[in-house]
Design a protein around this motif. Structure first.
Motif, PDB file in Angstrom:
ATOM      1  N   ILE A  70       0.854  -1.186   0.000  1.00 13.72           N
ATOM      2  CA  ILE A  70       0.000   0.000   0.000  1.00 13.72           C
ATOM      3  C   ILE A  70       0.890   1.237   0.000  1.00 13.72           C
ATOM      4  O   ILE A  70       1.893   1.291   0.715  1.00 13.72           O
ATOM      5  CB  ILE A  70      -0.941  -0.015   1.212  1.00 13.72           C
ATOM      6  CG1 ILE A  70      -1.913  -1.188   1.072  1.00 13.72           C
ATOM      7  CG2 ILE A  70      -1.701   1.290   1.340  1.00 13.72           C
ATOM      8  CD1 ILE A  70      -2.852  -1.365   2.235  1.00 13.72           C
ATOM      9  N   LYS A  71       0.533   2.213  -0.781  1.00 12.55           N
ATOM     10  CA  LYS A  71       1.301   3.450  -0.874  1.00 12.55           C
ATOM     11  C   LYS A  71       1.306   4.144   0.488  1.00 12.55           C
ATOM     12  O   LYS A  71       0.254   4.272   1.126  1.00 12.55           O
ATOM     13  CB  LYS A  71       0.674   4.377  -1.928  1.00 12.55           C
ATOM     14  CG  LYS A  71       1.420   5.664  -2.136  1.00 12.55           C
ATOM     15  CD  LYS A  71       0.754   6.485  -3.215  1.00 12.55           C
ATOM     16  CE  LYS A  71       1.459   7.814  -3.381  1.00 12.55           C
ATOM     17  NZ  LYS A  71       0.823   8.631  -4.408  1.00 12.55           N
ATOM     18  N   PRO A  72       2.467   4.586   0.962  1.00 11.05           N
ATOM     19  CA  PRO A  72       2.531   5.256   2.261  1.00 11.05           C
ATOM     20  C   PRO A  72       1.623   6.487   2.299  1.00 11.05           C
ATOM     21  O   PRO A  72       1.568   7.263   1.353  1.00 11.05           O
ATOM     22  CB  PRO A  72       3.996   5.660   2.392  1.00 11.05           C
ATOM     23  CG  PRO A  72       4.729   4.746   1.474  1.00 11.05           C
ATOM     24  CD  PRO A  72       3.777   4.444   0.359  1.00 11.05           C
ATOM     25  N   GLY A  73       0.908   6.630   3.404  1.00 13.40           N
ATOM     26  CA  GLY A  73       0.016   7.767   3.571  1.00 13.40           C
ATOM     27  C   GLY A  73      -1.370   7.562   3.022  1.00 13.40           C
ATOM     28  O   GLY A  73      -2.198   8.460   3.078  1.00 13.40           O
ATOM     29  N   THR A  74      -1.630   6.402   2.444  1.00 10.92           N
ATOM     30  CA  THR A  74      -2.960   6.106   1.906  1.00 10.92           C
ATOM     31  C   THR A  74      -3.441   4.778   2.474  1.00 10.92           C
ATOM     32  O   THR A  74      -2.671   4.033   3.062  1.00 10.92           O
ATOM     33  CB  THR A  74      -2.951   6.013   0.372  1.00 10.92           C
ATOM     34  OG1 THR A  74      -2.218   4.851  -0.006  1.00 10.92           O
ATOM     35  CG2 THR A  74      -2.358   7.240  -0.270  1.00 10.92           C
ATOM     36  N   ARG A  75      -4.715   4.502   2.275  1.00  4.44           N
ATOM     37  CA  ARG A  75      -5.272   3.216   2.699  1.00  4.44           C
ATOM     38  C   ARG A  75      -5.801   2.408   1.523  1.00  4.44           C
ATOM     39  O   ARG A  75      -5.982   1.205   1.644  1.00  4.44           O
ATOM     40  CB  ARG A  75      -6.431   3.442   3.665  1.00  4.44           C
ATOM     41  CG  ARG A  75      -6.038   4.057   4.954  1.00  4.44           C
ATOM     42  CD  ARG A  75      -7.242   4.066   5.857  1.00  4.44           C
ATOM     43  NE  ARG A  75      -7.142   5.160   6.804  1.00  4.44           N
ATOM     44  CZ  ARG A  75      -8.100   5.502   7.626  1.00  4.44           C
ATOM     45  NH1 ARG A  75      -9.245   4.859   7.612  1.00  4.44           N
ATOM     46  NH2 ARG A  75      -7.931   6.486   8.462  1.00  4.44           N
ATOM     47  N   CYS A 135       0.481  -0.256  -4.889  1.00  5.07           N
ATOM     48  CA  CYS A 135       1.551  -0.059  -5.864  1.00  5.07           C
ATOM     49  C   CYS A 135       1.971  -1.395  -6.475  1.00  5.07           C
ATOM     50  O   CYS A 135       2.113  -2.385  -5.766  1.00  5.07           O
ATOM     51  CB  CYS A 135       2.758   0.592  -5.196  1.00  5.07           C
ATOM     52  SG  CYS A 135       2.428   2.218  -4.534  1.00  5.07           S
ATOM     53  N   PHE A 136       2.162  -1.385  -7.773  1.00 10.50           N
ATOM     54  CA  PHE A 136       2.647  -2.545  -8.504  1.00 10.50           C
ATOM     55  C   PHE A 136       3.749  -2.089  -9.440  1.00 10.50           C
ATOM     56  O   PHE A 136       3.666  -1.012 -10.021  1.00 10.50           O
ATOM     57  CB  PHE A 136       1.528  -3.190  -9.336  1.00 10.50           C
ATOM     58  CG  PHE A 136       0.531  -3.949  -8.520  1.00 10.50           C
ATOM     59  CD1 PHE A 136       0.686  -5.302  -8.295  1.00 10.50           C
ATOM     60  CD2 PHE A 136      -0.561  -3.301  -7.973  1.00 10.50           C
ATOM     61  CE1 PHE A 136      -0.240  -6.001  -7.544  1.00 10.50           C
ATOM     62  CE2 PHE A 136      -1.492  -3.990  -7.214  1.00 10.50           C
ATOM     63  CZ  PHE A 136      -1.325  -5.347  -6.996  1.00 10.50           C
TER      64      PHE A 136
END
Length: 146
Positions: A30-35, A39-40
């Protein structure tokens, strides 16, 4: 107006991960700062982000964002995501511009040399500019009067 989701259901994350892994992509978490943004990294080394937007008729909706030309995102379904990663070409790196004046140095006695002086470094203009810098710095040759 609907409210965007705060979490991604596990089954939809697994579906997306399975579809993209089959296409040669690797899951980056999961992208930091998001829920809800996952990311792939595609088979060509380009990183793509998939943001979960909710579901429609039992199928997840994703916003696919990526490198230059795809920054604003495209709506995709799970099946369409893998096909798009494979089909979209990787962006070409911008070429490094060559030095327009390879004969002249970029600096002289600690001063940046302007491009028009670099272009005429071996002319009277270049010699006059060099003498001006030498005079300003106080590094005239010892045999010259000051």
């Amino acid at each position: 107006m609907s409210v965007l989701p705060r979490t991604t259901p596990e089954k939809f994350t697994e579906q997306l991960s399975a579809a993209l892994t089959a296409a040669g992509a690797t899951y980056g978490g999961i992208k930091p700062g998001t829920r809800v943004t996952h990311c792939f990294t595609g088979p060509d080394g380009v990183t793509w982000e998939f943001t979960y937007l909710g579901q429609h008729a039992g199928e997840p909706d994703w916003r696919m964002t990526g490198p230059r030309g795809h920054e604003h995102g495209v709506w995709v379904g799970t099946e369409d995501a893998a096909a798009r990663i494979i089909a979209l070409p990787a962006p070409e790196p911008e070429p490094v511009p060559g030095d327009p004046h390879p004969g002249g140095p970029r600096t002289h006695l600690g001063f940046d040399v302007p491009d028009f002086i670099r272009a005429g470094w071996d002319t009277l203009l270049g010699e006059g500019w060099r003498w001006g810098v030498v005079s300003a710095v106080g590094k005239l040759p010892a045999n010259r009067p000051r």
